[in-house]
Design an enzyme around this catalytic site. Structure first.
Site, PDB file in Angstrom:
ATOM      1  N   ASN A  85      -6.568 -12.862  -0.089  1.00 38.54           N
ATOM      2  CA  ASN A  85      -7.281 -13.417  -0.940  1.00 38.54           C
ATOM      3  C   ASN A  85      -6.798 -14.901  -1.316  1.00 38.54           C
ATOM      4  OD1 ASN A  85      -9.786 -11.985  -1.751  1.00 38.54           O
ATOM      5  ND2 ASN A  85      -8.686 -10.782  -3.060  1.00 38.54           N
TER       6      ASN A  85
ATOM      7  N   HIS B  49     -11.352 -15.933  -2.445  1.00 42.02           N
ATOM      8  CA  HIS B  49     -12.053 -14.600  -2.769  1.00 42.02           C
ATOM      9  C   HIS B  49     -13.400 -14.324  -2.002  1.00 42.02           C
ATOM     10  CE1 HIS B  49      -9.533 -13.368  -6.000  1.00 42.02           C
ATOM     11  NE2 HIS B  49      -9.345 -14.747  -6.176  1.00 42.02           N
TER      12      HIS B  49
ATOM     13  N   GLU C 205      -9.791  -2.981  -3.764  1.00 40.77           N
ATOM     14  CA  GLU C 205      -9.914  -2.879  -2.235  1.00 40.77           C
ATOM     15  C   GLU C 205      -9.347  -1.384  -1.947  1.00 40.77           C
ATOM     16  OE1 GLU C 205      -5.352  -4.231  -3.414  1.00 40.77           O
ATOM     17  OE2 GLU C 205      -7.482  -4.369  -3.946  1.00 40.77           O
TER      18      GLU C 205
ATOM     19  N   ASP D  81      -6.871   1.510   1.634  1.00 41.70           N
ATOM     20  CA  ASP D  81      -6.950   0.313   0.841  1.00 41.70           C
ATOM     21  C   ASP D  81      -6.553  -0.577   1.972  1.00 41.70           C
ATOM     22  OD1 ASP D  81      -4.350   0.268   0.791  1.00 41.70           O
ATOM     23  OD2 ASP D  81      -4.231   0.160  -1.476  1.00 41.70           O
TER      24      ASP D  81
ATOM     25  N   ASP E  50     -14.348 -10.952  -0.263  1.00 38.27           N
ATOM     26  CA  ASP E  50     -15.415 -10.138  -0.290  1.00 38.27           C
ATOM     27  C   ASP E  50     -16.117  -9.736   0.929  1.00 38.27           C
ATOM     28  OD1 ASP E  50     -15.141 -10.166  -3.064  1.00 38.27           O
ATOM     29  OD2 ASP E  50     -17.044 -11.751  -3.525  1.00 38.27           O
TER      30      ASP E  50
END
Length: 337
Positions: free
Chosen positions: A222, A227, A257, A214, A231
């Protein structure tokens, strides 16, 4: 409602359609340019169609429906017909224009109608009985050829529908099993295929390993950069994963994630090499926004586990998750077993 009458009836009672009471060579010319009658001898055609009535449908009238006995062919003289499979609420699979016919498949196959045929607007049709149809086929090479061409078109259209249906099914399968953001397999795919992958390795007596990873401090990433940037980071990570793993490996977005890689036939040594390659590549990867501007880079932590005898897929994922936790405790941006 379907209203049919002989040509004599229309002359006697002043019907709305102007037709001749006795078809002859000259009156047959109104049909001669339709695909079904091209090249047919006029005298033969006129004689055969002498007893064929012309029928009238109002908009919305049903000509045929599933299960109905198919004893006649209908040649569309004016208007438009639509064919619906399943129910009338379904979109039509095809619409018939002037000069086209319907009903021939039921006669030739000796089966009942399999679809709804509905008048999209007021229509007139020439009703050709089964007896007349076979007479024309047996008596006229041109008519038989035209009918064969009509059937070929029907089959070709059916094949196109089948192909389109298969493509839609493949698309549904794709969207059901693929994460839309990263284009990697999703959790649903893992739930359906993990057991198969593990069983295949067991049957072949091959090792099976899992990498769980992760993004380090992704919530802060973020919060700091937004955000959309997050992404873009996940999309970039997915590209690195695909680039660094082997062809036989299966990358999955596990959730948020978190990502998994299933490695068929991979020993712990091979899995560690893949994991370290991933860790180094992600650290060096540039993350770009939609305009090509470079964003803050990311790092990842990875846990590696290899199946022991008797372990199932869930066991190996659990071990990889524990190894991932160990990598985080050791300072992140690293691989642990």
């Amino acid at each position: 409602m379907l209203l049919c009458a002989s040509t004599d009836w229309y002359e006697r009672y002043g019907g709305m359609m102007k037709i001749m009471s006795t078809p002859n060579t000259s009156s047959f010319s109104m049909y001669a340019n339709f695909p079904l009658f091209q090249g047919v001898d006029p005298s033969l055609g006129a004689s055969a169609l002498e007893a064929c009535p012309i029928c009238e449908l109002k908009e919305g009238d049903i000509l045929l429906e599933p299960g109905q006995s198919g004893d006649d062919v209908y040649l569309l003289l004016s208007g438009r017909l639509c064919i619906h499979l399943g129910s009338l609420e379904d979109a039509p699979i095809i619409c018939l224009e002037v000069g086209e016919c319907v009903g021939e498949m039921s006669i030739i196959e000796e089966k009942h109608a399999s679809a709804f045929v509905v008048a999209e607007r007021d229509s007139r049709l020439l009703k050709i009985s089964q007896k007349t149809l076979w007479h024309l086929i047996n008596s006229s090479h041109a008519f038989a050829r035209n009918m064969l061409y009509t059937l070929s078109q029907r089959l070709r259209h059916n094949n196109q529908l089948i192909i389109a249906g298969l493509k839609r099914e493949q698309q549904f399968q794709h969207y059901a099993h693929i994460d839309p953001l990263t284009d990697l397999y999703n959790r649903r795919w893992l739930d359906e295929y993990l057991c198969r992958v593990v069983r295949r390795c067991q049957e072949k007596k091959e090792p099976f390993s899992v990498i769980m990873l992760d993004v380090d401090h992704f919530k802060k990433y973020n919060d700091d950069y937004g955000h959309l940037a997050g992404d873009r980071a996940l999309i970039g990570l997915a590209k690195v994963i695909r680039r660094c793993i082997r062809v036989s490996d299966m990358p999955i977005r596990f959730g948020g994630e978190e990502f998994l890689v299933l490695l068929q036939g991979a020993s712990q040594k091979i899995a560690l090499e893949v994991a370290q390659r991933l860790c180094d590549a992600v650290r060096a990867e540039s993350i770009l926004d939609l305009e090509g501007k470079e964003l803050q880079g990311i790092t990842i932590s990875l846990g590696v586990a290899t199946a022991n005898v008797g372990d199932d897929g869930e066991d190996v994922i659990q071990m990889a998750d524990e190894a991932l936790y160990k990598a985080k405790k050791m300072g992140r941006d690293r691989v642990a077993v």
